[in-house]
Design an enzyme around this catalytic site. Sequence first.
Site, short mmCIF file in Angstrom:
data_model
loop_
_atom_site.label_atom_id
_atom_site.label_comp_id
_atom_site.label_asym_id
_atom_site.label_seq_id
_atom_site.Cartn_x
_atom_site.Cartn_y
_atom_site.Cartn_z
N GLY A 40 0.84 -1.19 0.00
CA GLY A 40 0.00 0.00 0.00
C GLY A 40 0.87 1.24 0.00
O GLY A 40 2.02 1.22 -0.43
N GLY A 41 0.32 2.32 0.56
CA GLY A 41 1.07 3.58 0.59
C GLY A 41 2.33 3.47 1.41
O GLY A 41 3.22 4.33 1.31
N GLY B 278 25.51 12.97 -28.29
CA GLY B 278 24.87 13.56 -27.10
C GLY B 278 25.37 12.88 -25.85
O GLY B 278 25.52 13.51 -24.79
N ALA B 279 25.64 11.58 -25.97
CA ALA B 279 26.10 10.84 -24.79
C ALA B 279 27.44 11.39 -24.30
O ALA B 279 27.74 11.36 -23.11
CB ALA B 279 26.21 9.36 -25.12
C1 HXC Z 1 -3.91 -4.66 11.98
C2 HXC Z 1 -2.78 -6.50 11.24
C3 HXC Z 1 -2.57 -5.89 10.00
C4 HXC Z 1 -3.08 -4.58 9.80
C5 HXC Z 1 -1.65 -7.82 9.96
N1 HXC Z 1 -2.21 -7.70 11.17
N2 HXC Z 1 -1.86 -6.73 9.22
N3 HXC Z 1 -3.44 -5.88 12.22
N4 HXC Z 1 -3.74 -4.00 10.81
N5 HXC Z 1 -2.88 -3.94 8.66
C6 HXC Z 1 -2.16 -8.66 12.25
C7 HXC Z 1 -2.97 -9.91 11.97
O1 HXC Z 1 -4.30 -9.71 12.36
C8 HXC Z 1 -2.25 -10.92 12.85
O2 HXC Z 1 -2.67 -10.73 14.20
C9 HXC Z 1 -0.81 -10.48 12.78
O3 HXC Z 1 -0.85 -9.12 12.38
C10 HXC Z 1 -0.01 -11.26 11.76
O4 HXC Z 1 -0.74 -11.28 10.53
P1 HXC Z 1 -0.94 -12.62 9.69
O5 HXC Z 1 -1.91 -12.30 8.64
O6 HXC Z 1 -1.23 -13.75 10.63
O7 HXC Z 1 0.52 -12.83 9.11
P2 HXC Z 1 0.95 -13.32 7.67
O8 HXC Z 1 0.19 -14.55 7.30
O9 HXC Z 1 2.43 -13.40 7.72
O10 HXC Z 1 0.51 -12.19 6.66
C11 HXC Z 1 1.09 -10.90 6.73
C12 HXC Z 1 0.33 -9.89 5.83
C13 HXC Z 1 -1.19 -9.99 6.11
C14 HXC Z 1 0.64 -10.27 4.37
C15 HXC Z 1 0.90 -8.52 6.10
O11 HXC Z 1 -1.38 -9.90 7.52
C16 HXC Z 1 -1.96 -8.93 5.44
O12 HXC Z 1 -2.23 -9.03 4.26
N6 HXC Z 1 -2.33 -7.89 6.23
C17 HXC Z 1 -3.15 -6.84 5.71
C18 HXC Z 1 -2.35 -5.96 4.80
C19 HXC Z 1 -3.11 -4.74 4.38
O13 HXC Z 1 -4.01 -4.81 3.56
N7 HXC Z 1 -2.80 -3.58 5.03
C20 HXC Z 1 -3.39 -2.36 4.74
C21 HXC Z 1 -2.67 -1.84 3.47
S1 HXC Z 1 -3.23 -0.26 3.04
P3 HXC Z 1 -2.58 -11.87 15.29
O14 HXC Z 1 -3.28 -11.30 16.48
O15 HXC Z 1 -3.25 -13.06 14.71
O16 HXC Z 1 -1.14 -12.11 15.55
C22 HXC Z 1 -2.12 0.70 3.71
C23 HXC Z 1 -2.39 2.09 3.49
C24 HXC Z 1 -1.20 2.89 3.81
O17 HXC Z 1 -1.19 0.31 4.30
C25 HXC Z 1 -1.46 4.24 3.29
C26 HXC Z 1 -0.33 5.15 3.48
C27 HXC Z 1 -0.56 6.35 2.65
#
Ligand code: HXC
Length: 519
Positions: free
Chosen positions: A171-172, A406-407
């Site tokens: 993401g961001g 040019g290079a």
């Molecule tokens: C809260 C989160 C989280 C999140 C993971 N966890 N991502 N909690 N917010 N974004 C938590 C899970 O619930 C889990 O909690 C623990 O972290 C580990 O995650 P798992 O999924 O069990 O691990 P894994 O299988 O290794 O997968 C990792 C992952 C996946 C690929 C990162 O968790 C995932 O896809 N997360 C969501 C990613 C996402 O969409 N984020 C938002 C992106 S948008 P427990 O309690 O079970 O340990 C964004 C916007 C930014 O970031 C903008 C900036 C401008």
Amino acid sequence: MDRHDKIRQLVELREQARLGGGEKRIAAQHSKGKYTARERIEKLLDEGSFEEYDMFVTHRSTNFGLEKETYLGDGVITGRGTIDGRVVYVFSQDFTVFGGSLSETFALKICKIMDQALKVGAPVIGINDSGGARIQEGVNSLAGYAEIFYRNIMASGVVPQISAIFGPCAGGAVYSPALTDIIIMSDKTSHMFVTGPKVTKTVTGEDISTEDLGGADIHTGKSGVAHFKAESEDEGLLLIRKILEYLPQNNLEDPIATECTDPVDRMDDQLNEIIPDDPNQPYDVKDIIHIIADNSEFLEIQRHWAKNIVIGFAKFGGMPCGIVANQPNFLAGVLDINSARKAGRFVRFCDAFNVPILTLVDVPGFLPGSFQEYGGIITHGAKLLFAYGEATVPKITITLRKSYGGAHDVMGSKQLRADINYAWPGAEIAVMGAHGAIEVLESKALSELKDPEERAAFFNAKEEEYREKFANPFKAASFGYIDDIIEPRNTRPRIIRALRALASKKDVLPPKKHANIPL
Ligand code: HXC
């Protein structure tokens, strides 16, 4: 509670904080072949130098019952320490706490150390391993990211910023590392993308794995987003230490010269033989770099991307120096979109941090064709031109062989304010190569010659005449565009003497808000 209880409480709370999301999650982290956030900091910094900030910070969110789940430190470890005795600021995202996801307080912790690093004038190192925005915190998390982006931008060109990606980065969130100077990705355990495979599939129908979309191979080999692929986290952390050896603490300081064990007057006869007689035969410019640099050490940056240009750091007589070199071994060292982007950014990086630039030229020109033109080679090539023209650091250019069209202008020519321009005796500095030149200049005469043998003889004679006249460095030297023609074996001592002479160089740009580099 007496004073001993209070001290005990402090010790216990510190212990609790050090456990992050708990032993089970730490074990899960290790089982993926990853270090914890704390282990990474310990391995990165000088032993025992880490001073942690905000260990007792917790999140403030009450959404989705989050108030019942708090962790001391809130998923990011921040502080300062030293690398080779020099102060650095560091944050390390802790995947064991909410997947290292970024909350409002998490962002504030990072901002605090970035603000201090900027005031102190010390590098910032970010170790990223995060699920992105903490979903439960919604827009507060997005605001937190923007606060960090803002500080990345303010710190850019003021203190070195290095990002290690040792886990997911999506993401961001990828834009904070993208705003920093160097990105290192660990092989197979790190990923960077703006939109992950699931959303990609939904929106575009493209079915692609995480690794193929944003793994270390993709970003170091295809997109050029990352500068280094580290086989392991250990290697990545060592690389950070190594990179900092070539950089000053901030833009107001010079890189630190170190003691040099390699003789500064070392000549090398191999250099007199290294360029093939046939101007179209390739050779590896990195062999030359290894011969001339202190102790043969060259830290190559973006090794797997745009291989027709080589960039990286070396030292000469102990003085750190950035090197930009055309690579005849790949696409004949031609300039194209990616090589111009790669070298242009590196020249600006060096210039921002007062690192002198050595340019080794062997370039046949710009790559022709619709693919390049449609891709905007004009704009991208102009980036490199702009970067050289704007750079005020000491600039030394050595033409090894070809320098055409040019290079020639782009690659650190005298008119783009190179301070010292040398050429090897076999250099060919001209508008274009002999073959192409005769095809243009003699097209009418050639079309009138019907007998192939006669035609070939005429062509060869003209080509020879052109070579005599233009394909040498003496013409350019006669106009002062080349300061001296040097024997290849003397290259190292000549570079060291030049760097010493130029160490006190002062040059300024006209006052302006900022330039409008063709981005
Ligand atoms: C809260 C989160 C989280 C999140 C993971 N966890 N991502 N909690 N917010 N974004 C938590 C899970 O619930 C889990 O909690 C623990 O972290 C580990 O995650 P798992 O999924 O069990 O691990 P894994 O299988 O290794 O997968 C990792 C992952 C996946 C690929 C990162 O968790 C995932 O896809 N997360 C969501 C990613 C996402 O969409 N984020 C938002 C992106 S948008 P427990 O309690 O079970 O340990 C964004 C916007 C930014 O970031 C903008 C900036 C401008």
